[in-house]
Write an enzyme that holds these catalytic residues in place. Structure first.
Site, short mmCIF file in Angstrom:
data_model
loop_
_atom_site.label_atom_id
_atom_site.label_comp_id
_atom_site.label_asym_id
_atom_site.label_seq_id
_atom_site.Cartn_x
_atom_site.Cartn_y
_atom_site.Cartn_z
CD GLN A 199 -1.46 2.59 -5.95
OE1 GLN A 199 -0.88 1.84 -6.73
NE2 GLN A 199 -2.17 3.63 -6.35
CD GLU A 200 -2.12 5.66 -1.04
OE1 GLU A 200 -2.66 6.54 -0.38
OE2 GLU A 200 -2.52 5.31 -2.17
CB SER A 201 4.65 7.58 -1.06
OG SER A 201 5.24 6.50 -0.34
CG LEU A 258 -1.77 1.24 1.42
CD1 LEU A 258 -2.68 1.50 0.23
CD2 LEU A 258 -2.60 1.13 2.70
#
Length: 480
Positions: free
Chosen positions: A337-339, A334
Site C-alpha cells: 500500500q505504501e510503496s 502495508l
C-alpha cells in the site's frame, strides 16, 4: 449570535438559554422591528465603521510583530497532520510570508469560508487565507490580496450514477448540495439558470470535503468543489467522478480586512518575489505534485509484483514479523500500500523507502538509510508494533490491528480523539466497525473543534485499512 446589517452597521443579537445561544430564524428577524430587538435582546456592536475604521482597529503587524490570520480547517488550507503538527498549503504560504517580514502568526481557525470573511469584515483578522476565490463581490467588500493558485469549479458525482449528467438538463431530479455562501452557489445558479426545474440545496453544516464524502458514500448524487480539493480527496474516495468543469480557471488566494491596502501591497510584493514564487513552488511540490489520477486496485499488477518483487523482500518481512509479532502478510500488505514494494520510492513530501518513512520517524527508530529495504522494513514493523502496543489490550484482534494501521496513517493523537468521540456518541471505541464510522467525523465541523488534535482527514485511514485488508487477502493466499 446572528449578524444584522443595518446600513453601514452590523449588530449581533443573541439570547442565552443555559449555556447555548438560541438562534433567531431569518424570517423571524424580518417580522420583528429593529427597535423591538434592541429592547428585548442584549446586543454587541460589531461593525459600524468605514473601511478605514476597520483597518484602524487592527494593530499593524509592523508595529506588533503579529500577523492575525483567519483560515478554515481543510486539506487545502490548514490541518493537523498524522504527526500532530500543523500543515496545509495556506499554513505554509502564510508562515513563509510572515517569516520574510520577521512577524509571528496568530492563527484563527474558523469553520467555514463565510466565517473567515466575517472575521475580516469585523476587523478581527488582518488576513483571510482559506483558498478564497477571487470574486467581484468580494473585491467590493474587502481589500484584495495576492492570488497564488488557479482552480476550476467541478461538478462531482458518484461514479455509479447512471447516466452521469453531462448537461444542465440532466441534473433535474438529482440530489445536489453545496456549501452555503460559497462561490459554488453563484456558479451553479448560472449553470442551471435556463432550467428552473433543476434544484439544489445549500448547507452550513457541512464543508466541501464533507459533501464530497457524502457523495462518495452515496448519500448525495452530486456536489461542487474546487479542482484542487477534488484531486486531493479522490485518492481516498475513488467513487468520486468529475463530471465536468462548471467554470474556467479562477484565481484563489488571500483577502484582507477593509482598508488594508498597505499590507496587501506588501503581501503582493512578497508573493511576486523570488522568495514568494519559491514558496508557492514548495507548496505545489509538497501537497499537489504527488497526486495522480486514482484508479481502482489493479489485481493484475498486484499479482505481477507478487511474482517479481515480493520474493526479494519476503525474508525481511518474515524476520520483522518474528521480531515484532506483527503478522508477515499484514506487513507485506502495508508495504505494498505504501510503496508497491519499491525500496527507492519517495514522495515530494519527504516520505521515502519501501515502508515510506518520514525523516523524523526514521531517525527516532535508528534508521540511517531509509532506502535500505532491510532497515526500512524493520523500522516500519517496529513503528506499527508501537502503535499496536499503545492501544488497549481490551481491543480484540483483528480490530486492534486495524486501529494500529489507522494510527500509522493518521497519527495516534487523531485516533485517540476518534476513540473519545466514539464514547461520547455511544459507540464502541474497541470495535473497528464502529470506529470506521467515527473516524470520518474528524473532518466534520460539528465535532473537530472540540477535539484535542482538531481536524483530520478521517476517511483516509478508513480506506487505507480497507485496501490493506484487500491486499492482505491476496498475499495470504500465496504465503500459506
Amino acid at each position: 449570535m446572528s449578524p444584522i446589517n443595518t446600513g453601514d452597521c452590523t449588530f449581533e443579537v443573541g439570547m442565552e438559554i443555559g449555556s447555548q445561544p438560541a438562534k433567531l430564524e431569518s424570517h423571524m428577524l424580518r417580522r420583528t422591528s429593529l427597535s423591538a430587538i434592541l429592547l428585548a435582546l442584549p446586543f454587541v456592536l460589531t461593525a459600524c465603521n468605514s473601511s478605514d475604521d476597520v483597518a484602524a482597529q487592527l494593530v499593524s503587524p509592523a508595529e506588533s510583530g503579529i500577523l492575525k490570520v483567519s483560515t478554515r480547517n481543510g486539506s487545502t488550507t490548514y490541518y493537523t497532520d498524522r504527526f500532530e503538527q500543523p500543515a496545509g498549503p495556506e499554513y505554509d504560504l502564510v508562515n513563509s510570508f510572515a517569516a520574510s517580514q520577521g512577524w509571528e502568526v496568530e492563527w484563527d481557525i474558523q469553520f467555514s469560508t463565510a466565517a473567515v470573511l466575517r472575521q475580516l469584515e469585523r476587523g478581527q483578522s488582518h488576513l483571510g487565507a482559506a483558498g478564497l476565490t477571487k470574486l467581484a463581490s468580494r473585491d467590493d467588500r474587502f481589500t484584495t490580496g495576492p492570488m497564488h493558485h488557479r482552480v476550476s469549479e467541478q461538478l462531482v458525482c458518484h461514479r455509479e450514477l447512471v447516466p452521469l449528467p453531462t448537461t444542465a438538463e440532466m441534473l433535474e431530479g438529482l440530489d445536489i448540495e453545496v456549501v452555503a455562501d460559497s462561490s459554488y452557489v453563484e456558479t451553479l445558479e448560472q449553470f442551471i439558470s435556463a432550467h428552473p426545474s433543476v434544484t439544489f440545496t445549500q448547507t452550513e453544516k457541512r464543508g466541501t470535503e464533507q459533501l464530497l464524502a457524502a457523495v462518495f458514500e452515496g448519500e448525495l448524487d452530486c456536489t461542487v468543489a474546487d479542482s484542487n480539493i477534488v484531486d486531493i480527496n479522490r485518492r481516498s474516495m475513488p467513487e468520486l467522478a468529475v463530471v465536468m468543469d462548471l467554470s474556467p480557471e479562477q484565481q484563489i488566494g488571500w483577502y484582507l480586512a477593509p482598508g488594508s491596502e498597505d499590507l496587501a501591497a506588501k503581501a503582493q510584493e512578497w508573493m511576486s518575489s523570488t522568495a514568494g514564487l519559491a514558496a508557492i513552488s514548495n507548496v505545489d511540490t509538497q501537497y499537489y505534485a504527488y497526486i495522480s489520477e486514482f484508479d481502482f486496485v489493479d489485481l493484475n499488477t498486484l499479482v505481477t509484483r507478487m511474482e517479481n518483487r515480493l520474493p526479494m523482500f519476503i525474508d525481511h518481512f518474515e524476520q520483522a514479523a518474528e521480531n515484532t509479532g506483527i503478522p508477515v502478510d499484514l506487513l507485506a500488505a502495508l508495504s505494498y500500500q505504501e510503496s508497491h514494494w519499491d525500496p527507492l520510492a519517495r514522495s515530494p513530501t519527504g516520505v521515502r523507502g519501501i515502508m515510506m518513512l518520514t525523516q523524523n520517524t526514521a531517525k527516532s527508530l535508528g534508521v540511517t538509510d531509509r532506502l535500505d529495504p532491510v532497515q526500512s522494513i524493520d523500522a516500519g514493523a517496529r513503528y506499527l508494533a508501537d502503535r499496536y502496543e499503545r492501544l488497549s489490550e481490551e481491543i480484540p484482534d483483528p480490530d486492534r490491528y486495524f486501529m494500529a494501521l489507522a494510527a500509522y496513517n493518521v497519527g495516534r493523537g487523531h485516533l485517540l480523539d476518534a476513540r473519545k468521540l466514539a464514547r461520547e456518541l455511544g459507540k464502541n471505541p474497541d470495535s473497528w466497525t464502529d470506529m470506521r464510522e467515527v473516524l470520518p467525523l474528524l473532518a466534520d465541523k460539528r465535532y473537530y473543534p472540540k477535539l484535542r488534535y482538531g481536524y483530520a482527514r478521517g476517511y483516509e485511514p478508513v480506506h487505507l485499512v480497507q485496501r490493506v485488508r484487500n491486499y492482505r487477502d491476496v498475499i495470504s493466499s500465496v504465503l500459506q
